[in-house]
Design a protein around this motif. Sequence first.
Motif, PDB file in Angstrom:
ATOM      1  N   GLU A  84      97.876  28.633  63.450  1.00 15.61           N
ATOM      2  CA  GLU A  84      97.733  27.857  64.495  1.00 15.61           C
ATOM      3  C   GLU A  84      96.334  28.153  65.230  1.00 15.61           C
ATOM      4  N   ASP A  85      95.917  29.422  64.957  1.00 22.79           N
ATOM      5  CA  ASP A  85      94.510  29.903  65.461  1.00 22.79           C
ATOM      6  C   ASP A  85      93.445  29.540  64.799  1.00 22.79           C
ATOM      7  N   THR A  86      92.951  28.231  64.898  1.00 22.32           N
ATOM      8  CA  THR A  86      91.743  27.393  64.262  1.00 22.32           C
ATOM      9  C   THR A  86      90.600  28.276  64.501  1.00 22.32           C
ATOM     10  N   VAL A 146      88.968  22.857  53.164  1.00 26.30           N
ATOM     11  CA  VAL A 146      89.298  23.434  54.649  1.00 26.30           C
ATOM     12  C   VAL A 146      88.002  22.789  55.456  1.00 26.30           C
ATOM     13  N   ASP A 167      91.069  18.349  59.280  1.00 21.79           N
ATOM     14  CA  ASP A 167      90.926  18.144  60.842  1.00 21.79           C
ATOM     15  C   ASP A 167      91.240  19.873  61.375  1.00 21.79           C
ATOM     16  N   GLU A 168      89.934  20.102  61.950  1.00 22.42           N
ATOM     17  CA  GLU A 168      90.140  21.512  62.625  1.00 22.42           C
ATOM     18  C   GLU A 168      90.233  22.313  61.523  1.00 22.42           C
ATOM     19  N   GLY A 169      89.995  22.044  60.282  1.00 19.12           N
ATOM     20  CA  GLY A 169      90.170  23.391  59.208  1.00 19.12           C
ATOM     21  C   GLY A 169      91.431  23.616  58.848  1.00 19.12           C
ATOM     22  N   ARG A 170      92.428  22.771  59.312  1.00 19.40           N
ATOM     23  CA  ARG A 170      93.892  23.129  58.880  1.00 19.40           C
ATOM     24  C   ARG A 170      94.450  22.149  58.015  1.00 19.40           C
ATOM     25  N   ALA A 213      93.595  28.957  57.754  1.00 17.01           N
ATOM     26  CA  ALA A 213      93.566  27.416  57.448  1.00 17.01           C
ATOM     27  C   ALA A 213      95.079  26.826  57.779  1.00 17.01           C
ATOM     28  N   THR A 214      96.134  27.810  57.564  1.00 20.02           N
ATOM     29  CA  THR A 214      97.459  27.276  57.807  1.00 20.02           C
ATOM     30  C   THR A 214      98.169  28.008  58.900  1.00 20.02           C
ATOM     31  N   VAL A 228      89.086  30.069  61.327  1.00 21.95           N
ATOM     32  CA  VAL A 228      88.783  29.398  60.135  1.00 21.95           C
ATOM     33  C   VAL A 228      87.269  29.503  59.774  1.00 21.95           C
ATOM     34  N   THR A 229      86.337  29.399  60.828  1.00 25.86           N
ATOM     35  CA  THR A 229      84.815  29.517  60.735  1.00 25.86           C
ATOM     36  C   THR A 229      84.439  30.823  60.008  1.00 25.86           C
TER      37      THR A 229
END
Length: 209
Positions: free
Chosen positions: A165-167, A76, A80-83, A162-163, A170-171
Amino acid sequence: MRLPARRIATSALCATLLLGVTGSAAVAAGSASAPERTSAATRAPVPDADALLGQVESLGDLGGVVVPVTDLLTAVLKADEGRLPHSQAAKLNTSVQDAIDQATADAPAPAATPGTPAQSSPLPQASTLPAPVDDRAEVPEGLTGEALAALETATGELVAAATSEDTAQVTPAVHAVVAGLVNAVAATLVGSELPAPDLAGLPSLPKAP
């Protein structure tokens, strides 16, 4: 009476052959018994082997959880962007779930109180983990199982973040998994009757307020 030279030589040869056969048999018998004595000695059990084996198995289960969870976190954080692609996330999540299921099956179950319904435990905070204790009766029952359940919830939320659209999710999901993994490690070390750490300069864990 003097014996013929041929008879003397024949008798000497027979005696030599007889000594050779019996001597070889004795050596062979001695050699055969040596491995048996060695084997009997090596079969002697290690003192407290059962207790030590339980400690080793606890550490093995812990390693089985740490590796797949850290693999998920690494994937993750490097993405890229944790996606993550759904296929990769599903594969990593399966490895995590299998490891947690195995560790949970081996973890001691908490003693149930009659008439008390089971309660789901939220993600335990670091401050709630007990400091090392001398009396094992002070360790809460089921602590490892609760920590593993909380870690399972946290990893599931990380995979969902991580899957999606709301990145932005992730953090905080990564932080929750890291905290959950630390809690699972600490709970396993506290609850598995492992020896107290004795590394020089290592501070003791802070006591819970």
